[in-house]
Write an enzyme that holds these catalytic residues in place. Structure first.
Site, mmCIF file in Angstrom:
data_model
loop_
_atom_site.group_PDB
_atom_site.id
_atom_site.type_symbol
_atom_site.label_atom_id
_atom_site.label_comp_id
_atom_site.label_asym_id
_atom_site.label_seq_id
_atom_site.Cartn_x
_atom_site.Cartn_y
_atom_site.Cartn_z
ATOM 1 C CD1 TRP B 101 -2.079 -2.318 1.389
ATOM 2 C CD2 TRP B 101 -3.121 -0.949 -0.034
ATOM 3 N NE1 TRP B 101 -3.140 -3.003 0.840
ATOM 4 C CE2 TRP B 101 -3.793 -2.193 -0.032
ATOM 5 C CE3 TRP B 101 -3.603 0.066 -0.858
ATOM 6 C CZ2 TRP B 101 -4.912 -2.452 -0.825
ATOM 7 C CZ3 TRP B 101 -4.716 -0.177 -1.640
ATOM 8 C CH2 TRP B 101 -5.364 -1.411 -1.622
ATOM 9 C CG ASP B 172 -3.484 4.021 4.004
ATOM 10 O OD1 ASP B 172 -4.492 3.825 4.704
ATOM 11 O OD2 ASP B 172 -3.316 3.480 2.886
ATOM 12 C CE LYS B 196 -8.656 -2.205 4.269
ATOM 13 N NZ LYS B 196 -8.837 -3.300 3.337
#
Lengths: 360, 360
Positions: B101, B172, B196
């Site tokens: 990511w 993030d 999530k």
């Protein structure tokens, strides 16, 4: 008790869609999961996604030349995303203004090019008409021509879609997509937020001609670059899965009703009923040119505007909600999207007559 | 039958949240409308929105210096939105890489600046560690330093958050936000997709220090310009209303459980149980350095990878779903977010032991 909801968006949804969503919330068809809990890459969600794409293609009769994408950011997001995707090497794009939404689109385009104003439907009474093709003054070499085919705030709809030949025509169809058949082949791209006729807020439908996918500016974010989104079948980033699921349920509901010709007939009947009530009374007025009157958003004013609050309070007491006009325009607005039943419009018209009589 | 869902996201949601959403689907608290049908400017939705903001501020103990925004586009969208909002007049930003990511974040930044690689946790075994602050080699004048504090694919979590003084630290936090307390004051901005620990896919939470809101590039789309979003209280464009509602229900659920310290204790217990099972067996292996092991995403490999399909089939038969590792890494991955109960982890560990014994 369920109400009649005239909200401009997010707006009424078909009750049977909501019932199905509630029934399936904890366990989608024996999967043991809510649709919200599914990996977007699992076979369950992929089947939901593919079915939604196929049903939308079928409903709108989208030609094979065009791709259907699911994005995020709504119509206002697309005001930047469209120029970043379609300007290519050109320095301008042309804009036809028919209301507040196309005005915003025009303004945002200044961030990316030198936009050209091709026509405007603004009159002394505000935005009251959609200029015909003969009135559009296009620039020499625009990357595209932009139009908002239904202006939610001003209630102006464009019924005659011109064929621009080699110049891509791009339309914001947010507030009337799926309300009637549309010749998608005439457009380079159309886009719309879902929160009127498609489903819940949070997913944006973009339908774009495949040969236009190679024109993105280098600064276009990958998550909003149509080519990247298309190559990844709308799964470059995690799509708004539940919003796509709800849209899919709405597409099924529309197909069961008979598709866009059938819903168009219903929408004509509903809008005629409401405009007739307005036109047959001196107490209510709608300022939009008849040929440009929206079948989806019907703004109207009371002759005596000091009665506005009374009108709204009386409506609410009868379960007729969200009739207040947009603050930039004032007055009233009844949004009568696909999911607002004829009974809702009948109840509104009946109330309008009674309210008028009470004033006498 | 509800299953145990180990999806990396969209992921398991608390069953009581889903039940409440189902119950309220057709008529939210006597309003006669589904939350999906409410105007985002009506008092009903505004109350939902304000409560979600207040509960999130309370849970994360967000200081008054920071604004909470709801956007769209997810973490990948923010990979472009962050530099467009924070670069200001600077030419670079610094990046600490801890997995796929943050690699994507670094790559996307090249569209807007000359990004600098400050540190990487990549080893011969892939991404297996979060480099400590002492290893970060910052550039002279970065606009900000970016970090992904939990790498969903590689299972690498950063527990020590450094204080960078005047340089804004941006993280993030998509896949571990709300799994434990976080000192938000140390960050210039944090962001995360909801799918999530927050709720359903389609809403992105951004928490940004207010004094950083004046650094956007002119090309930043208005709908993604944090200042514009903040000034309009996340209603510059129509927000993803239903996703905000679901997030609000999850926030209430977390508060009822006792907040982030309580959920952290549960997450420590769950992750210890799973890592112990892996470490105590020669048949399973996790390659991440112990100090960087994620409490949310636990990737592991079978000693005999030819048994992968058998393992997954046997798990599925017991209602243990979505355990397949990310395709870029292979093997298995159990995502054990807040909503995955301890019973789910116990069932997985029990199955892992049985499966291992069957191989003997």
């Amino acid at each position: 008790m369920r109400v009649f909801n005239f909200s401009a968006g997010p707006a009424a949804l078909p009750e049977e869609v909501l019932r199905q969503a509630a029934d399936e919330m904890l366990d989608w068809r024996g999967s043991g999961m809510s649709v919200m809990e599914m990996s977007h890459r699992g076979k369950e969600f992929i089947s939901i996604h593919e079915e939604a794409l196929a049903d939308l293609r079928d409903l709108l009769d989208v030609p094979a030349s065009h791709r259907i994408l699911f994005l995020q950011g709504g119509g206002l997001g697309e005001n930047a995303i469209v120029p970043m995707n379609l300007l290519g090497t050109k320095e301008t794009a042309d804009f036809v203004l028919t209301g507040s939404w196309s005005q915003k689109t025009f303004k945002e385009a200044h961030k990316y090019c030198a936009p050209h104003l091709a026509a405007s439907g603004q009159t002394a009474d505000g935005f009251t008409r959609s200029p015909a093709r003969a009135e559009w003054q296009l620039s020499d070499d625009p990357a595209y021509v932009h139009l908002c085919t239904n202006e939610t705030i001003h209630g102006v709809e464009t019924f005659d879609i011109p064929d621009l030949g080699d110049i891509p025509l791009v339309a914001d169809v947010s507030s009337h997509i799926l309300s009637r058949p549309l010749d998608v082949a005439k457009f380079g791209a159309i886009y719309g937020g879902a929160q009127k006729n498609i489903g819940m807020a949070g997913v944006t439908v973009v339908i774009v001609r495949e040969d236009l996918l190679d024109r993105a500016l280098p600064i276009c974010p990958s998550a909003f670059e149509w080519k990247t989104v298309a190559e990844n079948n709308s799964m470059y980033n995690t799509p708004p899965t539940y919003a796509i699921y709800i849209a899919g349920l709405v597409f099924k509901w529309l197909k069961k009703l008979g598709g866009l010709k059938a819903i168009e007939a219903r929408n004509i009947e509903k809008s005629k009923l409401l405009y007739s009530a307005i036109d047959s009374s001196a107490f209510y007025v709608n300022k939009v040119e008849r040929a440009s009157r929206s079948r989806m958003n019907v703004p109207f004013f009371l002759a005596d505007e000091s009665r506005n609050e009374d009108f709204l309070a009386g409506a609410k007491a009868r379960g007729l909600l969200q009739l207040k006009g947009h603050k930039s325009v004032g007055g009233m607005r009844a949004s009568i999207y696909n999911a607002v039943p004829l009974e809702g419009v009948k109840a509104l018209v009946e109330y309008m007559k009674e309210f008028e009589q009470r004033q006498a």
